[in-house]
Structure formats: structure tokens, C-alpha cells
Design an enzyme around this catalytic site. Structure first.
Site, PDB file in Angstrom:
ATOM      1  N   CYS A 263      17.648  37.411  22.540  1.00 36.01           N
ATOM      2  CA  CYS A 263      16.889  36.510  23.436  1.00 36.01           C
ATOM      3  C   CYS A 263      16.299  37.228  24.467  1.00 36.01           C
ATOM      4  O   CYS A 263      14.776  37.063  24.601  1.00 36.01           O
ATOM      5  CB  CYS A 263      18.144  35.585  24.434  1.00 36.01           C
ATOM      6  SG  CYS A 263      19.043  34.877  23.318  1.00 36.01           S
TER       7      CYS A 263
HETATM    8  N1  SAJ Z   1      21.783  43.878  30.111  1.00 33.06           N
HETATM    9  C1  SAJ Z   1      21.569  44.889  31.106  1.00 33.06           C
HETATM   10  N2  SAJ Z   1      21.870  44.404  32.204  1.00 33.06           N
HETATM   11  C2  SAJ Z   1      22.335  43.264  32.824  1.00 33.06           C
HETATM   12  C3  SAJ Z   1      22.730  42.260  31.997  1.00 33.06           C
HETATM   13  C4  SAJ Z   1      22.220  42.688  30.435  1.00 33.06           C
HETATM   14  O1  SAJ Z   1      21.185  45.892  30.612  1.00 33.06           O
HETATM   15  O2  SAJ Z   1      22.510  43.077  34.048  1.00 33.06           O
HETATM   16  C5  SAJ Z   1      21.601  43.989  28.714  1.00 33.06           C
HETATM   17  C6  SAJ Z   1      22.859  43.798  27.924  1.00 33.06           C
HETATM   18  O3  SAJ Z   1      23.319  45.189  27.585  1.00 33.06           O
HETATM   19  C7  SAJ Z   1      22.265  43.390  26.635  1.00 33.06           C
HETATM   20  C8  SAJ Z   1      20.773  42.770  26.893  1.00 33.06           C
HETATM   21  O4  SAJ Z   1      20.623  42.968  28.401  1.00 33.06           O
HETATM   22  O5  SAJ Z   1      21.720  44.522  25.829  1.00 33.06           O
HETATM   23  C9  SAJ Z   1      21.404  41.123  26.733  1.00 33.06           C
HETATM   24  O6  SAJ Z   1      22.186  41.007  27.478  1.00 33.06           O
HETATM   25  P1  SAJ Z   1      22.862  39.331  27.971  1.00 33.06           P
HETATM   26  O7  SAJ Z   1      24.005  39.268  28.574  1.00 33.06           O
HETATM   27  O8  SAJ Z   1      21.465  38.634  28.498  1.00 33.06           O
HETATM   28  O9  SAJ Z   1      23.097  38.698  26.607  1.00 33.06           O
HETATM   29  P2  SAJ Z   1      22.351  37.730  25.623  1.00 33.06           P
HETATM   30  O10 SAJ Z   1      21.130  38.593  25.017  1.00 33.06           O
HETATM   31  O11 SAJ Z   1      23.537  37.226  24.740  1.00 33.06           O
HETATM   32  O12 SAJ Z   1      21.808  36.826  26.678  1.00 33.06           O
HETATM   33  C10 SAJ Z   1      22.481  35.469  26.577  1.00 33.06           C
HETATM   34  C11 SAJ Z   1      21.206  34.509  26.998  1.00 33.06           C
HETATM   35  N3  SAJ Z   1      21.515  33.050  26.860  1.00 33.06           N
HETATM   36  C12 SAJ Z   1      20.760  32.303  26.115  1.00 33.06           C
HETATM   37  O13 SAJ Z   1      19.642  32.616  25.885  1.00 33.06           O
HETATM   38  C13 SAJ Z   1      21.054  31.121  25.867  1.00 33.06           C
HETATM   39  C14 SAJ Z   1      21.136  34.666  28.349  1.00 33.06           C
HETATM   40  O14 SAJ Z   1      20.278  33.223  28.804  1.00 33.06           O
HETATM   41  C15 SAJ Z   1      22.054  34.542  29.379  1.00 33.06           C
HETATM   42  O15 SAJ Z   1      21.731  34.981  30.641  1.00 33.06           O
HETATM   43  C16 SAJ Z   1      23.037  35.582  28.768  1.00 33.06           C
HETATM   44  O16 SAJ Z   1      23.507  35.286  27.533  1.00 33.06           O
HETATM   45  C17 SAJ Z   1      24.180  35.857  29.829  1.00 33.06           C
HETATM   46  O17 SAJ Z   1      24.080  35.340  31.306  1.00 33.06           O
HETATM   47  O18 SAJ Z   1      25.399  36.366  29.449  1.00 33.06           O
END
Ligand code: SAJ
Length: 427
Positions: A263
């Protein structure tokens, strides 16, 4: 929708998004089919087993599994079609809509007149109008009477214990009032969170891109802070946690070795590319992407400098990389920063071993102890629970000289007290 009025549902694509959705439809009393091209997955799902390591699925699929099939003719029986196929970008970050196009073509070939077709895959504003709708019209269908098209962007958050397909609020857009009302009624029948009707299908498409671009730019903000604070000798994690004590107008994000997943690192490119076609240049979104894409190299450089401070060259040094998954406690490697880190270690001539308890098949060594025995330095690339629980004394016992904590998830002071060089991202 009351029981007797419920139509038959077909979910196209039984992955992280489609499978929980199909399970929920079964639980809510819909006769539910899943169209999936992977025969192994079809077999597992029909046996009530989840092909994906995911708490919600492992708990619910055995009780509420859809009828999975590889035969697209199943669509002919169904009144509600939910398209949940991937929308990746290619190596040049150009969006690839081919899965959406082939799924739409399959639906058109097998359409039951009057059906509701909902695209859940994340797409840029304009795709429903400029790509999906013309495929139906080219086959002679009148959108808004022969078929109703809507967009309800997926919001699955893998590994989230609280929010899942049953309770995450959704937004829905369509081409006309009847399509909107039908789609809203359907989602209200399966989702306990609120359903917000959008002004048009374009606004619905824009919502998902905006929410994920919001996250990407906020992560880029703290990644840039991390690089700056490394020079100012400020612990960025401590600063973010301090700022987060403000109960309003601040939302904590944390720096790391990279932004992975299907995403966050992908969705902004959909808007960047589509806006470019209309003559707008999203400078800010692009800078955020550049900063986040630079983090794997920044992480490897931290290792390079730390080894050099011990007069050790990267070339030939054995480095353990803990974590292949893009995110803690899930088994998903899509766009994982680890792959970029490994390629950069290769370029430096370093030898590396990998271990991820959630992705043993891709791990070069199948357990932590064996890996620690073989390496001189470590990069933590995923903040799995298993890694956060490691007793730092084990690093000392295995003569680990340097730890680069790519997720700032280990106890910095405890590790430094043992005489091991510790460097986090911005701490
Ligand atoms: N990450 C960082 N710093 C942060 C948060 C995440 O480096 O503060 C990195 C994570 O390690 C990962 C990537 O970003 O590699 C994405 O992390 P994520 O927590 O956003 O995980 P996703 O990709 O599963 O994102 C989902 C998304 N959900 C949908 O698209 C429906 C996102 O919108 C959500 O915000 C996210 O989950 C969430 O909140 O956990």
C-alpha cells in the site's frame, strides 16, 4: 439487506483483501464464491484452511469459508461481484492496472444483468471511469441500468488485532444514485463500521490514495528528522514520543530502514502518475517517496561507518539481517526494504545471512542461534516480536560487534553497556 433478499456474492481475488471479505460475506449469510487463479489456494480455502498467516482468517475461515474456484463462469450466478486484485507498480514505479483490467474482462464475459460490480483494489481517481466502465460499455452494457459499478477502497491492515473487515468504516462511490444505494446497502450489511457515501466514484478512489499518501509523507518527515538528528546527536524516537504526549494535532510515525508493503510505498505513485497526465506535478509526494526509498541505503551506510570505526571493512564481513517481512509479525515480503538492503550489502562485497521466523522458506538460516554463531554484525530489518524479546547478552555471547537497528526496536542502552556498537535510525 434482509436474509431473503441477499444475492449471491463472488469475490475476485482471494488474497489479503478478498479472502477476509469473502469470509465475512459467508458469516453474514451470503452464498459466497471466490474466484482465485492459484489452485493450491483454492484447495486450502475449500478445506477451511487459510493460505495466509493472519489471525482473523485463521480464526474465521474454518467456520465461514467461501466456495473457491478457478472457473470464471461462477460469476454468471452472482449478483454482487467484488474485485480485489493487486494494483502493483513496476520497477519504474509506473502503476500496473493489468490485474484490474483482466478481472474486469472476466466479469464482463460472465456478467449477470443487473449485477453490482465493486472495485476494492486501490486505484487512482479516474480508473473506474476511464478504464473499468469502458470495458463494460464496449461489450454493449449500459452502466447504471444493465450493471451497477461502484468503488469501495480496501482498508485491510494485515496483522491488526483490533481493526479488520468486520469493523473498519468504509467509503463508497458510484456512477449513479441507484448504484450508490445498492453498494451502500451491501456494505452496511457486512460492515459494523460506518459506510460513507461519496459524491462520486472519483472521490471514493481519491480517499484511499490520500490516506496512504498521508502516511507515506509522515513517515518521510520522521525519516528526514532521523538523518538530521543523527548529526545533532538527538534521539529521534524519544523526541517523537515526547511530541506524541500532545493530545491533539500530532500523529506519531517512526523512522525505519524503509517503507514496504503493497500500500504505502505504492499508492502515492498512482496519484503522481495520473495527476502528471492532467498537467500537475506532485513535488511533495515525490520528495517523500525519494526520502523513504533512500532509507535502505542509509541503513547500510550506518553499518559501513560502524564497521569502519572498528577498522573492519564491509567487504568479506559476515552480516546477519534479521527480518524479511515488510512489517512486524506478518509473513508478507511485498516491497520489503530487506531486499534493497541485501542488494546493497552485496554491492559492498559483504557476506550476509537472513533469518525471519515468519518467512522461514526465504531465510538462509532457519534459526536465530545458528545465524548469530555465523555473523559478526547484525541489521534488524523487521521489528518482529521474536526479535524484540532477544536477551542482549546473547549478542555478546556470540561476539556480535555491531548492531544496526533498522526499526529502533531494541534496547539501545543495554546493548551499548555490553560493549557492542549500536546504531538506530535517528538514535
Ligand atoms: N512504517 C514506518 N514508519 C511508520 C509506520 C510504518 O517506517 O511509522 C513502515 C513499516 O515498517 C512498513 C511500511 O511502512 O514497512 C508500511 O507500514 P504500515 O503500518 O503502513 O502497513 P501496511 O502497508 O499494512 O499499511 C496498512 C494500510 N492499510 C490500508 O491500506 C488499508 C495503511 O492505510 C494503514 O495506515 C496501515 O496499514 C496501518 O495503519 O497500520
Amino acid at each position: 439487506m434482509s436474509e431473503q433478499k441477499k444475492g449471491k456474492v463472488c469475490v475476485v481475488g482471494l488474497g489479503y483483501v478478498g479472502l477476509p471479505l469473502a469470509v465475512r460475506c459467508v458469516e453474514k449469510g451470503y452464498e459466497t464464491y471466490g474466484l482465485e487463479r492459484d489452485e493450491n489456494k483454492v484447495g486450502l480455502i475449500n478445506a477451511g484452511k487459510s493460505p495466509i498467516e493472519e489471525k482473523f482468517l485463521e480464526e474465521n475461515l474454518p467456520k465461514f469459508h467461501p466456495t473457491a474456484t478457478t472457473d470464471e463462469k461462477i460469476i454468471k450466478k452472482c449478483d454482487i461481484i467484488l474485485i480485489c486484485v493487486p494494483t502493483p507498480v513496476d520497477s519504474l514505479y509506473v502503476p500496473d492496472l493489468s490485474p484490474v483490467i483482466s478481472a474486469t474482462e472476466a466479469v464482463v464475459r460472465n456478467l449477470k444483468k443487473g449485477a453490482l460490480v465493486v472495485l476494492e483494489s486501490t486505484v487512482n481517481p479516474g480508473v473506474s471511469e476511464e478504464v473499468v466502465k469502458p470495458i463494460f460499455e464496449a461489450a454493449g452494457y449500459k452502466v447504471g441500468t444493465d450493471v451497477f459499478i461502484a468503488h469501495c477502497p480496501e482498508r485491510i491492515n494485515p496483522g491488526d488485532a483490533k481493526w479488520n473487515v468486520t469493523n473498519i468504516p468504509r467509503v463508497v462511490g458510484s456512477f449513479n444514485a441507484k448504484g450508490l444505494a445498492t453498494a451502500v446497502a451491501f456494505y452496511e450489511s457486512i460492515v459494523d463500521g460506518g459506510i460513507r457515501p461519496m459524491k462520486s466514484i472519483r472521490e471514493a478512489e481519491a480517499v484511499k490514495i490520500v490516506e496512504n499518501s498521508f502516511r507515506d509523507i509522515n513517515i518521510a518527515f520522521v525519516n528526514e528528522l532521523a538523518k538530521s538528528f543523527d548529526k545533532l546527536n538527538i534521539d529521534v524516537k524519544d523526541v517523537i514520543l515526547g511530541a506524541a504526549t500532545k493530545p491533539f494535532a500530532f500523529m506519531a510515525h517512526f523512522p525505519s530502514c524503509g517503507v514496504g508493503g503493497h500500500c504505502i510505498p505504492v499508492d502515492p505513485y498512482y496519484l503522481i502518475e495520473r495527476a502528471k497526465k492532467s498537467g500537475f506535478d506532485h513535488k511533495f509526494l515525490k520528495i517523500a517517496r525519494e526520502i523513504n526509498n533512500s532509507m535502505p541505503a542509509y541503513t547500510v551506510e550506518l553499518m559501513h561507518h560502524a564497521l569502519n570505526s572498528l577498522s573492519i571493512a564491509m567487504k568479506g564481513t559476515k552480516i546477519g539481517v534479521l527480518g524479511i517481512s515488510y512489517k512486524a509479525n506478518v509473513d508478507d515480503v511485498r516491497e520489503s526494504p530487506t531486499f534493497k538492503i541485501l542488494a546493497l550489502l552485496d554491492e559492498h562485497g559483504a557476506k550476509y545471512e537472513t533469518f525471519d521466523p515468519h518467512i522461514l522458506k526465504k531465510s538462509s538460516i532457519k534459526n536465530l542461534e545458528s545465524l548469530l554463531k555465523k555473523v559478526d554484525a547484525l541489521i534488524i530489518a523487521t521489528d518482529h516480536k521474536e526479535f524484540k524479546e532477544i536477551d542482549p547478552k546473547i549478542f555478546k555471547k556470540n561476539k556480535i560487534k555491531v548492531i544496526i537497528d533498522g526499526k529502533n526496536c531494541l534496547d539501545k542502552d543495554a546493548i551499548k553497556k555490553l560493549g557492542i556498537i549500536y546504531k538506530g535510525i535517528g538514535r
